[in-house]
Design an enzyme around this catalytic site. Structure first.
Site, mmCIF file in Angstrom:
data_model
loop_
_atom_site.group_PDB
_atom_site.id
_atom_site.type_symbol
_atom_site.label_atom_id
_atom_site.label_comp_id
_atom_site.label_asym_id
_atom_site.label_seq_id
_atom_site.Cartn_x
_atom_site.Cartn_y
_atom_site.Cartn_z
ATOM 1 N N GLY A 84 0.856 -1.226 0.239
ATOM 2 C CA GLY A 84 -0.048 -0.012 0.115
ATOM 3 C C GLY A 84 0.712 1.273 0.056
ATOM 4 O O GLY A 84 0.475 2.476 -0.713
ATOM 5 N N ASP A 140 -4.663 2.270 10.821
ATOM 6 C CA ASP A 140 -6.261 1.946 11.087
ATOM 7 C C ASP A 140 -6.291 1.437 12.749
ATOM 8 O O ASP A 140 -6.401 2.350 13.526
ATOM 9 C CB ASP A 140 -6.608 1.004 10.301
ATOM 10 C CG ASP A 140 -8.101 0.786 10.550
ATOM 11 O OD1 ASP A 140 -8.855 1.651 10.913
ATOM 12 O OD2 ASP A 140 -8.634 -0.206 9.902
ATOM 13 N N LYS A 176 -6.473 6.864 10.312
ATOM 14 C CA LYS A 176 -8.071 6.721 11.315
ATOM 15 C C LYS A 176 -8.159 6.326 12.721
ATOM 16 O O LYS A 176 -8.057 5.467 13.221
ATOM 17 C CB LYS A 176 -8.539 5.355 10.699
ATOM 18 C CG LYS A 176 -8.753 5.382 9.073
ATOM 19 C CD LYS A 176 -9.292 3.866 8.877
ATOM 20 C CE LYS A 176 -9.780 4.005 7.130
ATOM 21 N NZ LYS A 176 -10.208 2.849 6.656
ATOM 22 N N PHE A 181 -13.762 3.489 3.555
ATOM 23 C CA PHE A 181 -12.881 2.666 3.058
ATOM 24 C C PHE A 181 -12.221 3.348 1.667
ATOM 25 O O PHE A 181 -12.592 3.760 1.056
ATOM 26 C CB PHE A 181 -13.552 1.356 2.378
ATOM 27 C CG PHE A 181 -12.423 0.180 2.372
ATOM 28 C CD1 PHE A 181 -11.664 -0.250 3.635
ATOM 29 C CD2 PHE A 181 -11.936 -0.099 1.128
ATOM 30 C CE1 PHE A 181 -10.611 -1.536 3.145
ATOM 31 C CE2 PHE A 181 -10.792 -0.739 0.973
ATOM 32 C CZ PHE A 181 -10.023 -1.418 1.860
ATOM 33 N N ASP A 210 -5.412 -0.269 -2.116
ATOM 34 C CA ASP A 210 -6.359 -1.075 -2.722
ATOM 35 C C ASP A 210 -7.402 -1.681 -1.935
ATOM 36 O O ASP A 210 -7.521 -1.451 -0.833
ATOM 37 C CB ASP A 210 -5.510 -2.436 -3.282
ATOM 38 C CG ASP A 210 -5.497 -3.356 -2.234
ATOM 39 O OD1 ASP A 210 -5.129 -3.078 -0.922
ATOM 40 O OD2 ASP A 210 -5.865 -4.582 -2.110
ATOM 41 N N ARG A 242 -5.023 0.491 -7.056
ATOM 42 C CA ARG A 242 -3.668 0.930 -6.491
ATOM 43 C C ARG A 242 -3.000 2.132 -7.490
ATOM 44 O O ARG A 242 -2.394 3.048 -7.123
ATOM 45 C CB ARG A 242 -2.504 -0.083 -6.593
ATOM 46 C CG ARG A 242 -2.981 -0.920 -5.348
ATOM 47 C CD ARG A 242 -1.761 -1.779 -5.099
ATOM 48 N NE ARG A 242 -1.867 -3.278 -4.388
ATOM 49 C CZ ARG A 242 -1.952 -3.150 -2.846
ATOM 50 N NH1 ARG A 242 -1.865 -2.301 -2.428
ATOM 51 N NH2 ARG A 242 -2.214 -4.332 -2.395
#
Ligand code: IMP
Ligand code: MG
Length: 172
Positions: free
Chosen positions: A41, A100, A128, A149, A156, A162
């Protein structure tokens, strides 16, 4: 197909990345900084961040799998690629796409500390904060996400999206 709701455009991402790179460049002046990107990511974020830095750095990657094909972390974290650079007595900065629950970062901080680095800090493009389950601190956050999301700019959903230059919120 889920709908893509625009969240951050390329030019505002660029500004955020330049700003955080400026801070990192000044905080780590005359230190031996190693950036550790979290695959997959963070690959685009790290590439942009590194090019905005004005200090010398070394770059390495880890790969962590935890999601499977859903939209929430399984909490079951597996390291599938180890570091290859010696980080003993070095200053390490983890470069992550999204913090997250914090479980991945907690796992990675412990893993990296086992090599005896001087410091381990965290830079995350998105944060987050409200979903945190562990006590990690993101030392260099770029942008907070309240809900939803996120995809694009390296991030992704089931390996899709991506390549998008902008960041979107997925509406299922
Ligand atoms: P944590 O362990 O719960 O903090 O999860 C962090 C990882 O989950 C990040 O590295 C992301 O890869 C992934 N993740 C968390 N939120 C999202 C999202 O909104 N979109 C895509 N991936 C996400
Ligand atoms: Mg990730």
């Amino acid at each position: 197909m889920p709908e893509l709701i625009p969240f951050l455009k390329k030019d505002s991402i660029d500004k955020m990345v330049a700003e955080v790179a400026h801070k990192i460049s000044s905080d780590y002046k005359n230190r031996e900084l190693v950036l550790i990107g979290v695959l997959k990511g963070a690959f685009i974020f790290l590439a942009d961040l590194a090019r905005h830095l004005t200090i010398p750095v070394k770059i390495d990657f880890v790969r962590v799998a935890s999601y499977g094909s859903g939209t929430s972390s399984s909490g079951n974290i597996r390291l599938t690629k180890e570091i290859e650079i010696d980080i003993k007595n070095k200053d390490v900065l983890i470069v992550e796409d999204i913090a997250d629950t914090g479980l991945t970062l907690t796992y990675l901080i412990d893993y990296l500390n086992s090599f005896g680095p001087n410091t381990v800090k965290v830079c995350s493009l998105l944060d987050k904060i409200e979903r945190r389950k562990t006590k990690i601190k993101v030392d260099y956050p770029c942008h907070e996400v309240k809900k939803g999301f996120i995809v694009g700019y390296g991030i992704d959903y089931n390996e899709n999206y991506r390549q998008l230059p902008d960041i979107y919120c997925l509406k299922f």
